[in-house]
Design an enzyme around this catalytic site. Structure first.
Site, mmCIF file in Angstrom:
data_model
loop_
_atom_site.group_PDB
_atom_site.id
_atom_site.type_symbol
_atom_site.label_atom_id
_atom_site.label_comp_id
_atom_site.label_asym_id
_atom_site.label_seq_id
_atom_site.Cartn_x
_atom_site.Cartn_y
_atom_site.Cartn_z
ATOM 1 N N THR A 123 0.816 -1.205 0.000
ATOM 2 C CA THR A 123 0.000 0.000 0.000
ATOM 3 C C THR A 123 0.856 1.266 0.000
ATOM 4 O OG1 THR A 123 -1.511 1.272 1.395
ATOM 5 C CG2 THR A 123 -0.116 -0.287 2.528
ATOM 6 N N ASP A 124 0.259 2.357 -0.503
ATOM 7 C CA ASP A 124 0.942 3.658 -0.434
ATOM 8 C C ASP A 124 0.978 4.192 1.001
ATOM 9 O OD1 ASP A 124 -1.758 4.308 -0.174
ATOM 10 O OD2 ASP A 124 -1.753 5.870 -1.703
ATOM 11 N N GLU A 125 0.157 3.600 1.892
ATOM 12 C CA GLU A 125 0.100 4.103 3.275
ATOM 13 C C GLU A 125 1.418 3.923 4.015
ATOM 14 O OE1 GLU A 125 -4.575 3.255 4.283
ATOM 15 O OE2 GLU A 125 -3.150 3.627 5.849
ATOM 16 N N TYR A 150 -2.012 -0.600 11.081
ATOM 17 C CA TYR A 150 -2.147 -1.288 9.785
ATOM 18 C C TYR A 150 -0.947 -0.987 8.885
ATOM 19 C CZ TYR A 150 -3.354 -1.654 4.839
ATOM 20 O OH TYR A 150 -3.300 -1.903 3.490
ATOM 21 N N LYS A 154 2.063 -3.367 7.414
ATOM 22 C CA LYS A 154 2.336 -3.543 5.975
ATOM 23 C C LYS A 154 3.795 -3.148 5.678
ATOM 24 C CE LYS A 154 -0.062 -4.610 2.977
ATOM 25 N NZ LYS A 154 -0.447 -5.943 2.421
#
Ligand code: NAD
Ligand code: DAU
Length: 336
Positions: A123-125, A150, A154
């Site tokens: 993810t870009d998060e 989260y 990741k």
């Protein structure tokens, strides 16, 4: 070719399996999924009897099961994760178990079974947040700076994948993509939540001031991007994948959906903000465009209209997934 897809009963995984069986009908897919609250075999109803598709209910943390499955496949495409930021704030334990430990179990198996080709969906998060006023975007070189349990989990899984590449020569690729939307997304996520709330005559909860920006990526474009990475991507590389939105904030997004559905602004409700809420995400996908020929296939507004239509046409799907656990979660999450 035989491919192990983890988390294939979830939103992106189920869209990916259907995409793959359509575009590569000669390949075989094994779907390993624990069927958490987010996993739903109804998403795969139309392909469940395809002879090239097999479902195995199981946990990616189950080392024995994972070793058994991995030895018999050529490639692994790893989607399985706990994926919802708000739930990671309520309880981070399953996020560490699945996203970090589960990924490690899969990586161990991939190495043990002869260094199987491994694609990790991330993810870009993991990159953190961009300034609201800025115009910069995340790239493959942006330093990691996750803010939620989260995204930290990741980020941990991304680091493990790269470490297994360096240490054991595992042939891997990673994609860091932005917010997906489209059919079969569990309605804890903002877009299906707002559409299904409007259908039920319930207000849309907007966190904080609503001026949070996401980069919206249609799920089919994401599936095609992964296909391109598998066929043309370079081993050991990361590819950022994003969509066609430019600075559409949450409030503007809600207004677009309300306009499509013919609803008024009285259906908006501002609620308590998410802790450590990332202000803005934006993804520079020029590397994927240049090296792989990646390009979203329609405009955001076209995809949005298609998505709203899908949820309106599939109200039974929403009703089914909203029964049971969902109601308890909703009460807990949105209690002021
Ligand atoms: P999802 O929550 O809809 O689906 C996750 C799936 O994984 C479910 O079917 C669940 O049953 C399964 N699963 C969970 N724990 C498991 C375990 N221990 N063993 C086996 N299966 C397990 O998630 P999604 O939105 O489809 O996301 C898929 C992947 O893409 C995730 O890795 C997520 O981090 C990543 N991602 C998602 C988005 C997005 O916008 N949805 C954006 C960027 C990256
Ligand atoms: O950027 C990629 C990420 O996108 C993925 O890694 C995650 O798995 C996926 O869940 C998604 O994370 P977000 O937190 O951005 O998505 P979510 O749908 O939860 O929220 C989108 C935006 O809407 C965010 O700014 C929070 C806001 N929001 C969300 C909900 C559920 C609200 O204002 N109200 C809500 O009720």
């Amino acid at each position: 070719m035989k491919i192990l897809v983890t988390g294939g009963a979830g939103f992106i995984g189920s869209n990916f399996i259907k995409y793959w069986l359509k575009t590569h009908p000669e390949d075989q897919i094994v779907n390993l999924d624990k069927l958490t609250y987010a996993g739903n075999l109804e998403n795969l109803k139309d392909i469940e009897s395809n002879p090239n598709y097999k479902f195995i209910k199981g946990d990616i943390c189950d080392r024995e099961l994972v070793n058994e499955i991995v030895k018999d496949v050529d490639q692994i495409i790893h989607f399985a994760a706990e994926s919802h930021v708000d739930r990671s704030i309520l309880d981070s334990t399953p996020f560490i178990m699945t996203n970090v430990v589960g990924t490690q179990v899969l990586l161990d198996a991939a190495v043990k079974c002869g260094n199987k080709r491994f694609h990790h969906v991330s993810t870009d998060e993991v990159f953190g947040a961009l300034d609201l006023e800025g115009t910069d975007k995340f790239t493959e070189d942006t330093p990691y700076n996750p803010h939620s349990p989260y995204s930290a989990a990741k980020a941990g899984s991304d680091h493990l994948v790269r470490a297994f590449g360096d240490t054991f020569g595992l042939p891997f690729t990673i994609s860091n993509c932005s917010n997906n939307f489209g059919p079969y997304q569990f309605p804890e996520k903002f877009l299906p939540l707002m559409i299904s709330n409007l259908v039920e005559g319930k207000k849309i909860p907007i966190y904080g001031d609503g001026k949070y920006v996401r980069d919206w990526l249609y799920v089919d474009d994401h599936c095609r991007a992964i296909d391109l990475i598998l066929s043309k991507g370079k081993i050991g590389e990361t590819y950022c994948i994003g969509g066609m939105t430019e600075n559409v904030n949450n409030l503007e997004l809600v207004k677009k959906v309300m306009a499509i559905m013919g609803k008024g602004e009285d259906m908006i409700e501002f609620v308590k903000d998410r802790a450590a809420h990332d202000r803005r995400y934006a993804v520079d996908w020029s590397k994927a465009q240049r090296e792989l020929g990646y390009q979203p296939q329609a405009s955001f507004d076209e995809y949005l209209a298609m998505t709203v239509k899908w949820y309106l046409d599939n109200n039974d799907w929403i009703k089914n997934v909203k029964s049971g656990e969902y109601e308890k979660y909703y009460q807990k999450q949105y209690a002021q």
